[in-house]
Every structure is written in C-alpha cells, then in structure tokens.
Motif scaffolding. Structure first.
Motif, PDB file in Angstrom:
ATOM      1  N   THR A  54       0.832  -1.209   0.000  1.00  0.00           N
ATOM      2  CA  THR A  54       0.000   0.000   0.000  1.00  0.00           C
ATOM      3  C   THR A  54       0.863   1.255   0.000  1.00  0.00           C
ATOM      4  N   LEU A  55       1.815   1.317   0.913  1.00  0.00           N
ATOM      5  CA  LEU A  55       2.673   2.498   1.005  1.00  0.00           C
ATOM      6  C   LEU A  55       3.526   2.662  -0.253  1.00  0.00           C
ATOM      7  N   ALA A  56       3.964   1.550  -0.830  1.00  0.00           N
ATOM      8  CA  ALA A  56       4.795   1.617  -2.036  1.00  0.00           C
ATOM      9  C   ALA A  56       4.025   2.198  -3.211  1.00  0.00           C
ATOM     10  N   ILE A  57       2.780   1.760  -3.397  1.00  0.00           N
ATOM     11  CA  ILE A  57       2.017   2.277  -4.538  1.00  0.00           C
ATOM     12  C   ILE A  57       1.660   3.742  -4.330  1.00  0.00           C
ATOM     13  N   LEU A  58       1.405   4.133  -3.080  1.00  0.00           N
ATOM     14  CA  LEU A  58       1.141   5.546  -2.801  1.00  0.00           C
ATOM     15  C   LEU A  58       2.399   6.385  -3.057  1.00  0.00           C
ATOM     16  N   ALA A  59       3.543   5.898  -2.618  1.00  0.00           N
ATOM     17  CA  ALA A  59       4.807   6.610  -2.844  1.00  0.00           C
ATOM     18  C   ALA A  59       5.127   6.694  -4.335  1.00  0.00           C
ATOM     19  N   HIS A  60       4.872   5.608  -5.042  1.00  0.00           N
ATOM     20  CA  HIS A  60       5.104   5.585  -6.487  1.00  0.00           C
ATOM     21  C   HIS A  60       4.289   6.681  -7.185  1.00  0.00           C
ATOM     22  N   ASN A  61       3.111   6.967  -6.646  1.00  0.00           N
ATOM     23  CA  ASN A  61       2.242   7.998  -7.212  1.00  0.00           C
ATOM     24  C   ASN A  61       2.476   9.375  -6.595  1.00  0.00           C
ATOM     25  N   LYS A  62       3.548   9.483  -5.812  1.00  0.00           N
ATOM     26  CA  LYS A  62       3.954  10.749  -5.188  1.00  0.00           C
ATOM     27  C   LYS A  62       2.856  11.358  -4.319  1.00  0.00           C
ATOM     28  N   MET A  63       2.134  10.473  -3.625  1.00  0.00           N
ATOM     29  CA  MET A  63       1.075  10.919  -2.715  1.00  0.00           C
ATOM     30  C   MET A  63       1.692  11.366  -1.399  1.00  0.00           C
ATOM     31  N   ARG A  64       1.131  12.396  -0.793  1.00  0.00           N
ATOM     32  CA  ARG A  64       1.488  12.771   0.570  1.00  0.00           C
ATOM     33  C   ARG A  64       0.735  11.786   1.469  1.00  0.00           C
ATOM     34  N   VAL A  65       1.469  11.020   2.270  1.00  0.00           N
ATOM     35  CA  VAL A  65       0.882   9.975   3.102  1.00  0.00           C
ATOM     36  C   VAL A  65       1.077  10.327   4.570  1.00  0.00           C
ATOM     37  N   THR A  66       0.001  10.226   5.331  1.00  0.00           N
ATOM     38  CA  THR A  66       0.063  10.384   6.779  1.00  0.00           C
ATOM     39  C   THR A  66      -0.477   9.108   7.389  1.00  0.00           C
TER      40      THR A  66
END
Length: 169
Positions: free
Chosen positions: A92-104
């Motif tokens: 989950t975190l990898a795909i969000l990071a791949h899409n340059k999402m700001r994750v909290t």
C-alpha cells in the motif's frame, strides 16, 4: 473561496483492504466513494499483493486524491498474521509513494479518538459515526468504514494544523 481537497483513507489488509475517498472544502467534509479490495486467497502472496496494488492504483487513477491517510498496524494474533499485514501495508505504502502521494499514518486509537471520542471504541461505533458524518455513504462495511474514518481523521487534522499555523506563525 476555499479549494476542494480529495483525501483517500486506507485500512490495509491482505484479505480485505478498505478504502474511502472524501472531499474537504473548508470545514465541510463529504463522501465521494468507498470500497474494499479483496485479493483472492488462493493466489500466491506476490499475486495477492499485485491485486492489492492494482486495486489501489485504480482508485488513485479514478478519484485523483491528493493526500492519503493510512491506518497503522495495531496488533496481530500471531507473528505470521503480523508479517502478512506488514506485506499488505508495504504494498500500500509503495504504490502511494510511487504515485507521489502525501501519506500520513495514524494509529488506530488516534482515529477512534478523533471520530468517536474514545480510543477504545468498537468497530460498530466507528461505523456508526462514519454513517452519521457521511450519511450519503449509505451502508459501509467495517473495512471501508475504517478507511473512511482514517480519511475523516486526516481531514480534521489538516484543518486543525492549518488553523494552528495561522494563529501561531
């Protein structure tokens, strides 16, 4: 005039990953969509993680959120369960990071405290509050309710942090 921000909440899991999308405009938060990604359990681990990643990518492509709130791991029944949950969170975190999402990331107790008023709230209480705050969402499964709760928590935190910065530069 305030701008609308689209937030994605995720409750990661290898069997069921809940997701929920909300819009924030000023102090108003409104439901956009929610669902659950359920990779077939007969698939190998790598294939299940691939299904999970693709499901999240599909949500990102369709709803175009700008930020994501992910529920942290809080406990597991045993070491194997914790490891599998860790794989799902990692994907989950990898795909969000791949899409340059700001994750909290938020602890489960923090999300429950923000929504229900107590960190020890039961899943039913969280789902009840999600239905009260987002009545247009209709019936929401436990996994999707947890994801929407994470998004609501993040929306509230964003607003609070922005107000604090304005008052205390």
């Amino acid at each position: 005039m305030s701008l609308q921000t689209v937030l994605l909440g995720i409750d990661p899991g290898l069997v069921r990953t809940g997701w929920g999308v909300i819009a924030c405009e000023g102090a108003k938060m409104s439901w956009i969509a929610h669902g659950v990604i359920t990779p077939p359990t007969h698939l190998a681990l790598a294939e299940r993680l691939g299904v999970l990643s693709q499901g999240i990518q599909d949500v990102l492509n369709f709803y175009c959120p700008t930020e994501a709130a992910v529920e942290e791991v809080f406990m597991a029944k045993n070491a194997q369960s914790a490891l599998l949950l860790g794989h799902a969170r990692g994907a989950t975190l990898a795909i969000l990071a791949h899409n340059k999402m700001r994750v909290t990331e938020y602890a489960t107790r923090h999300i429950k405290q923000a929504l229900v008023g107590t960190g020890g709230a039961q899943k039913e209480q969280v789902a009840f509050m999600v239905r009260r705050l987002l009545p247009q969402a209709g019936t929401v499964s436990a996994d999707a309710a947890d994801a929407l709760a994470a998004a609501l928590c993040h929306g509230t935190e964003r607003k609070t942090n922005r107000l604090l910065k304005v008052k205390h530069p």
